[in-house]
Design a protein around this motif. Structure first.
Motif, mmCIF file in Angstrom:
data_model
loop_
_atom_site.group_PDB
_atom_site.id
_atom_site.type_symbol
_atom_site.label_atom_id
_atom_site.label_comp_id
_atom_site.label_asym_id
_atom_site.label_seq_id
_atom_site.Cartn_x
_atom_site.Cartn_y
_atom_site.Cartn_z
ATOM 1 N N LEU A 155 10.794 50.828 1.019
ATOM 2 C CA LEU A 155 11.782 49.991 0.333
ATOM 3 C C LEU A 155 13.039 49.810 1.190
ATOM 4 C CD1 LEU A 155 11.415 51.273 -3.332
ATOM 5 C CD2 LEU A 155 10.633 49.094 -2.385
ATOM 6 N N GLU A 156 13.438 50.867 1.876
ATOM 7 C CA GLU A 156 14.586 50.765 2.773
ATOM 8 C C GLU A 156 14.281 49.815 3.933
ATOM 9 O OE1 GLU A 156 17.692 51.875 2.367
ATOM 10 O OE2 GLU A 156 17.026 52.595 0.412
ATOM 11 N N GLU A 157 13.063 49.861 4.447
ATOM 12 C CA GLU A 157 12.662 48.954 5.514
ATOM 13 C C GLU A 157 12.695 47.503 5.046
ATOM 14 O OE1 GLU A 157 8.811 50.386 6.632
ATOM 15 O OE2 GLU A 157 9.623 52.115 7.685
ATOM 16 N N VAL A 158 12.227 47.258 3.828
ATOM 17 C CA VAL A 158 12.246 45.898 3.275
ATOM 18 C C VAL A 158 13.687 45.419 3.121
ATOM 19 C CG1 VAL A 158 11.731 44.522 1.222
ATOM 20 C CG2 VAL A 158 10.007 46.063 2.143
ATOM 21 N N LYS A 159 14.562 46.272 2.605
ATOM 22 C CA LYS A 159 15.971 45.905 2.460
ATOM 23 C C LYS A 159 16.589 45.579 3.816
ATOM 24 C CE LYS A 159 18.526 48.618 -0.179
ATOM 25 N NZ LYS A 159 18.993 49.811 -0.940
ATOM 26 N N SER A 160 16.259 46.371 4.814
ATOM 27 C CA SER A 160 16.784 46.140 6.165
ATOM 28 C C SER A 160 16.271 44.825 6.732
ATOM 29 C CB SER A 160 16.375 47.311 7.071
ATOM 30 O OG SER A 160 16.691 47.052 8.400
ATOM 31 N N ILE A 162 15.263 42.182 5.035
ATOM 32 C CA ILE A 162 15.909 41.093 4.304
ATOM 33 C C ILE A 162 17.332 40.878 4.807
ATOM 34 C CG2 ILE A 162 16.784 40.390 2.036
ATOM 35 C CD1 ILE A 162 14.223 41.689 0.859
ATOM 36 N N ALA A 163 18.031 41.988 5.063
ATOM 37 C CA ALA A 163 19.394 41.872 5.571
ATOM 38 C C ALA A 163 19.412 41.200 6.938
ATOM 39 C CB ALA A 163 20.038 43.250 5.644
ATOM 40 N N LYS A 166 18.851 37.449 6.527
ATOM 41 C CA LYS A 166 20.032 36.745 6.015
ATOM 42 C C LYS A 166 21.014 36.468 7.137
ATOM 43 C CE LYS A 166 20.206 38.227 1.207
ATOM 44 N NZ LYS A 166 21.001 38.993 0.227
#
Length: 168
Positions: A155-160, A162-163, A166
């Motif tokens: 989940l942290e990898e996905v958030k990273s 996505i960031a 962006k």
């Protein structure tokens, strides 16, 4: 082994491009392309394909580690069950020998010894069941913890990712 008519390309109308537009190179653009080239040059919107592959590799490694932990736990339980069975057989043999040596004793004494043996057996059985259930819970907990850790990491990898997307 005989071939069924479905897989006989010469007699099955499904494999005739006149009947199946997916097999007609003029109607299906993918038939004229090298798919390896298509996927190699494919652009994903803000996602690094190598990162995605690395993440999936980590997922598979976590699943393998959790499976290994679970299998080791089951093996430990089976080993302990074997030890418990051996203990039971040894105790049963000892009780049988003791019963044979007490043939001439009073029936009340024999009954008291038998009741004590039954009570001890029940207490040991309950203790063994508790031990085995604790071993199983520990093994499952360890396997779950491996998967839970990887899920959090993922989940942290996905958030990273996505960031990063962006920012681009």
């Amino acid at each position: 082994m005989t071939q069924t008519s479905f897989f006989d390309f010469s007699s099955n109308p499904f494999f005739d491009p006149k009947n199946n537009p997916f097999l007609d190179p003029t109607k299906n653009p993918f038939l004229n392309k090298d798919l390896a080239d298509v996927f190699t040059n494919m652009k994903t919107p803000g996602f690094d394909v190598q990162e995605m592959v690395a993440a999936q590799r980590k997922n598979m490694e976590a699943i393998a580690a959790a499976n290994k932990t679970a299998v080791e736990g089951v093996q430990a339980i089976i080993k302990r069950q074997g030890e418990i069975l051996k203990e039971i057989v040894d105790e049963t043999n000892a009780l049988a020998q003791e019963a044979g040596s007490n043939v001439g004793s009073a029936p009340e004494d024999q009954a008291a010894r038998n009741l004590d043996a039954v009570k001890t057996s029940i207490e040991e059985a309950v203790g063994n069941m508790k031990e085995l259930s604790e071993m199983l819970a520990k093994s499952q907990g360890e396997a779950f913890e491996i998967l839970n850790h990887r899920l959090t990491e993922s989940l942290e990898e996905v958030k990273s990712t996505i960031a990063k997307a962006k920012k681009k």
